[in-house]
Design an enzyme around this catalytic site. Structure first.
Site, short mmCIF file in Angstrom:
data_model
loop_
_atom_site.label_atom_id
_atom_site.label_comp_id
_atom_site.label_asym_id
_atom_site.label_seq_id
_atom_site.Cartn_x
_atom_site.Cartn_y
_atom_site.Cartn_z
N ASP A 48 48.75 9.61 -56.93
CA ASP A 48 48.11 9.52 -58.25
C ASP A 48 49.25 9.41 -59.26
O ASP A 48 49.86 10.42 -59.61
CB ASP A 48 47.26 10.76 -58.51
CG ASP A 48 46.61 10.72 -59.88
OD1 ASP A 48 46.20 9.62 -60.32
OD2 ASP A 48 46.51 11.79 -60.52
N GLU B 281 46.45 4.67 -56.74
CA GLU B 281 45.41 4.31 -57.70
C GLU B 281 45.85 3.10 -58.52
O GLU B 281 47.01 2.99 -58.91
CB GLU B 281 45.16 5.50 -58.63
CG GLU B 281 43.96 5.32 -59.53
CD GLU B 281 43.66 6.58 -60.31
OE1 GLU B 281 42.95 7.44 -59.76
OE2 GLU B 281 44.14 6.70 -61.45
N ASP C 290 46.18 16.95 -60.05
CA ASP C 290 46.89 15.71 -59.69
C ASP C 290 46.99 15.55 -58.17
O ASP C 290 46.87 14.45 -57.64
CB ASP C 290 48.28 15.69 -60.33
CG ASP C 290 48.20 15.66 -61.84
OD1 ASP C 290 47.66 14.67 -62.38
OD2 ASP C 290 48.65 16.62 -62.48
#
Length: 190
Positions: free
Chosen positions: A8, A67, A139
């Protein structure tokens, strides 16, 4: 069996999550965050690269999932996020890892069942899916969700491939039966 590293990305905090996939079974291997508190962006990017490289060396993943960049209202933030993301991807590519990208909405849809899920919902579902005793930090949970999404994508692809093989086999058998029936080698009894 595959080890999947999920990332992420962020210019200040980059979450990571590592899982092992064996068939449909997912096993938690580790997660955390690479924190870069310095103000200088090039130094932050250097720390992200070093952190991702260290994680790759430690866990030896087979695949890298990250992502995709979303459209942010603040162009400066979007550019910094893109640079952090690119830095993580370069670390993966330098270790010969295949890179897979997933939209945040798809990750939330896969893990929570709702594309507009919030961070708390993602944390809760990641905890349940991986049977963790404690919720991972936000996160890290997002990174684990990305890894889980990739694992589900692999399973789905294998299911489709097997379905295609079954369909091809069924078509071949049907053609063979039709040929034999038309030649009089088979008689259907009703």
């Amino acid at each position: 069996m595959s080890i999947i590293l999920g990332i992420d990305p962020g210019s200040r905090v980059t979450g990571y999550g590592v899982i092992r996939q064996t068939g449909r079974h997912l096993e938690y291997l580790g997660s955390g965050a690479i924190r870069t508190q310095v103000e200088d962006l090039p130094t932050r990017l250097k720390r992200i690269y070093a952190g991702v490289t260290e994680i790759i060396t430690q866990f030896q993943p087979d695949m890298f999932a990250i992502e995709q960049v979303f459209m942010a209202k603040n162009a400066d933030s979007a550019l910094k996020l893109g640079q952090a993301r690119g830095t993580a991807i370069v670390a993966a590519v330098n270790h010969d890892l295949p890179v897979f990208e997933y939209a945040a909405r798809l990750v939330k849809q896969t893990v929570v069942g709702i594309g507009s899920a919030d961070k708390v919902q993602v944390q809760e579902m990641v905890t349940r899916i991986l049977k963790l005793s404690d919720k991972p930090q936000a996160d890290a949970a997002d990174a684990l969700a990305i890894a889980i999404t990739h694992a589900h994508s692999i399973q789905h692809s294998l299911h489709i491939a097997n379905s295609v093989k079954m369909t091809e086999t069924q078509e071949k058998m049907t053609a063979l039966l039709k040929t034999r029936y038309s030649r009089g080698r088979f008689r259907l009894k009703i």
